[in-house]
Enzyme design. Structure first.
Site, PDB file in Angstrom:
ATOM      1  N   ARG A  47       0.875  -1.167   0.000  1.00 45.94           N
ATOM      2  CA  ARG A  47       0.000   0.000   0.000  1.00 45.94           C
ATOM      3  C   ARG A  47       0.918   1.224   0.000  1.00 45.94           C
ATOM      4  O   ARG A  47       2.123   1.122   0.095  1.00 45.94           O
ATOM      5  CB  ARG A  47      -0.975   0.011   1.183  1.00 45.94           C
ATOM      6  CG  ARG A  47      -0.565  -0.655   2.508  1.00 45.94           C
ATOM      7  CD  ARG A  47       0.600  -0.058   3.204  1.00 45.94           C
ATOM      8  NE  ARG A  47       0.468   1.398   3.334  1.00 45.94           N
ATOM      9  CZ  ARG A  47       1.475   2.216   3.531  1.00 45.94           C
ATOM     10  NH1 ARG A  47       2.699   1.751   3.601  1.00 45.94           N
ATOM     11  NH2 ARG A  47       1.277   3.508   3.652  1.00 45.94           N
ATOM     12  N   ASP A 240      -2.210  10.860  -1.647  1.00 47.36           N
ATOM     13  CA  ASP A 240      -2.580   9.811  -2.600  1.00 47.36           C
ATOM     14  C   ASP A 240      -3.083  10.403  -3.905  1.00 47.36           C
ATOM     15  O   ASP A 240      -3.026   9.740  -4.946  1.00 47.36           O
ATOM     16  CB  ASP A 240      -3.644   8.902  -1.968  1.00 47.36           C
ATOM     17  CG  ASP A 240      -3.052   8.117  -0.814  1.00 47.36           C
ATOM     18  OD1 ASP A 240      -2.962   8.670   0.294  1.00 47.36           O
ATOM     19  OD2 ASP A 240      -2.636   6.970  -1.044  1.00 47.36           O
ATOM     20  N   LYS A 251      -4.472   9.767   3.895  1.00 50.79           N
ATOM     21  CA  LYS A 251      -5.094   8.883   4.879  1.00 50.79           C
ATOM     22  C   LYS A 251      -6.072   9.615   5.784  1.00 50.79           C
ATOM     23  O   LYS A 251      -5.794  10.725   6.222  1.00 50.79           O
ATOM     24  CB  LYS A 251      -3.994   8.231   5.731  1.00 50.79           C
ATOM     25  CG  LYS A 251      -4.443   7.207   6.717  1.00 50.79           C
ATOM     26  CD  LYS A 251      -5.335   6.126   6.138  1.00 50.79           C
ATOM     27  CE  LYS A 251      -4.782   5.530   4.891  1.00 50.79           C
ATOM     28  NZ  LYS A 251      -5.734   4.729   4.108  1.00 50.79           N
TER      29      LYS A 251
HETATM   30  C1  LIG Z   1       3.642   7.755   0.059  1.00 47.74           C
HETATM   31  S1  LIG Z   1       1.971   7.529  -0.227  1.00 47.74           S
HETATM   32  C2  LIG Z   1       1.463   7.025   1.336  1.00 47.74           C
HETATM   33  C3  LIG Z   1       0.010   7.271   1.538  1.00 47.74           C
HETATM   34  O1  LIG Z   1      -0.750   6.077   1.263  1.00 47.74           O
HETATM   35  C4  LIG Z   1      -1.407   5.733   2.445  1.00 47.74           C
HETATM   36  O2  LIG Z   1      -2.647   5.132   2.224  1.00 47.74           O
HETATM   37  P1  LIG Z   1      -2.755   3.512   2.244  1.00 47.74           P
HETATM   38  O3  LIG Z   1      -1.888   3.021   3.371  1.00 47.74           O
HETATM   39  O4  LIG Z   1      -4.235   3.257   2.454  1.00 47.74           O
HETATM   40  O5  LIG Z   1      -2.275   3.074   0.876  1.00 47.74           O
HETATM   41  C5  LIG Z   1      -1.576   7.034   3.177  1.00 47.74           C
HETATM   42  O6  LIG Z   1      -2.577   7.841   2.608  1.00 47.74           O
HETATM   43  C6  LIG Z   1      -0.209   7.618   2.969  1.00 47.74           C
HETATM   44  O7  LIG Z   1      -0.071   8.990   3.195  1.00 47.74           O
END
Ligand SMILES: CSC[C@H]1O[C@H](OP(=O)(O)O)[C@H](O)[C@@H]1O
Length: 352
Positions: A47, A240, A251
């Site tokens: 992710r 994102d 997030k």
């Molecule tokens: C460097 S992008 C990281 C970004 O992605 C995370 O979301 P997820 O863990 O659900 O993919 C989160 O928004 C982070 O800031």
């Protein structure tokens, strides 16, 4: 310096650190086909916007190589490619890096469409490796720009995980933190646990401990008091998807931090590569916010919260309005307001 490789492509297989199991278990999840890759993105084995993009690029290679074995006509091949890429593209809706990477791979396939299948596969593999390599280089450049914002002895608050695990390596906001640490700026970090998937408590905590960066883990709701009491000098978070006007999806819980930061006049920066800017949308209202399964909230190992049958709302992201963002740190430098004018200027200079 801890070398954390979240994504490894070898022997025609894609190996991903299984981020669902960290920090207690360090294990690779192996993808042997593009359906494994779609699963890995959707279930958050991997992710983080840039990590998802690089993963989808290799997923495209697995798709191409699988279809080549079917001895299809080019028309049949292209039809199945489109279906497979749409499947990958739909694995998660918010991080624009996924769509950006899929489009890059589509361009490569289209540019090489008259060549042999082996040449198409080779071109796709080269592009996937380039996306992987360039993301790491981008993050290191971005970290240098962002580290200029960090003063000696600063205390930094960060949310979710934006490190090597969320990218192809080094990280975005956590990459800035890494760089400031390497530059011996004597920093201290507070990491939000980041309910419900606990990317902060599990992943950022793991990366900070791997690096030996002085830090403390806090529950998300403790951040407000630290900010009010001037215990935080700067807030660094990832993104994102960033709209042309600077509105940034990140997030869930990020928007709340920006409101508190503004009230107590604490600098709040987004750190994201230009691949996270969606040049096709004007404002954050156009960003699709992924809603994830309720059991991410209700079940932590065993069901511990909310009686069975209780409705749950689990948006995975929120949008921070541009007027609550001090600046956007990119590999091209820091974008300051007016964001629309300066993002468009940056778009015109991309590739310089
Ligand atoms: C460097 S992008 C990281 C970004 O992605 C995370 O979301 P997820 O863990 O659900 O993919 C989160 O928004 C982070 O800031």
């Amino acid at each position: 310096m801890a070398e954390i490789n979240s994504i490894i492509f070898e022997n025609n297989m894609l190996k991903l650190i299984d981020q669902r199991k960290l920090p207690t278990i360090f294990e690779y999840f192996t993808c042997t086909n593009y359906r494994d890759v779609e699963y890995a993105i959707r279930e958050m084995v991997v992710r983080g916007a840039p990590a998802i993009g690089a993963t989808a690029a290799y997923g495209t290679l697995l798709l191409v190589d699988e279809l080549i074995k079917e001895n299809l006509t080019k028309v049949e091949f292209n039809k199945k490619i489109d279906i497979g890429l749409e499947f990958l593209n739909n694995s998660r809706p918010t991080a624009v890096n996924l769509m950006w990477a899929i489009n890059k791979m589509k361009e490569v396939i289209s540019t090489n469409s008259t060549k042999s299948y082996d040449d198409i596969s080779l071109a796709v593999k080269k592009e996937a490796i380039l996306i992987h390599k360039e993301d790491i280089e981008t993050n290191k450049r971005m970290a240098k720009h962002g580290a200029k914002l960090i003063n000696q002895g600063d205390t930094i608050l960060t949310h979710c995980n934006t490190g090597a695990l969320a990218t192809a390596g080094y990280g975005t906001a956590l990459g800035v933190i890494r760089e400031a640490f390497y530059q011996e700026k004597n920093i201290f970090v507070y990491a939000d646990e980041t309910r419900p998937r606990l990317q902060g408590a599990r992943l950022t905590a793991w990366e900070l401990m791997e690096e030996g960066i002085p830090s403390k883990l806090i529950v998300d709701s403790a951040a407000a008091t630290l900010i009010r009491d001037k215990k935080i000098d700067i807030i660094l978070v990832g993104a994102d998807r960033i709209a042309l006007n600077g509105d940034s999806a990140n997030k869930i819980g990020t928007f709340m931090l920006s409101v508190i930061a503004e009230k107590y006049n604490i600098p709040f920066y987004i750190v994201a590569p230009t691949t996270t800017i969606d040049f096709d949308i004007v404002s954050g209202g156009e960003i699709v916010i992924e809603e994830r399964p309720s059991n991410e909230i209700t079940i932590i190992g065993e069901r511990v919260v909310a009686p069975a049958g209780m409705e749950v709302y689990n948006p995975a992201f929120d949008v921070t309005p541009n007027d609550l963002i001090n600046g956007i740190v990119t590999e091209k430098g820091i974008i300051y307001p007016p964001f629309e004018k300066n993002i468009i200027k940056l778009k015109n200079n991309i590739g310089d």
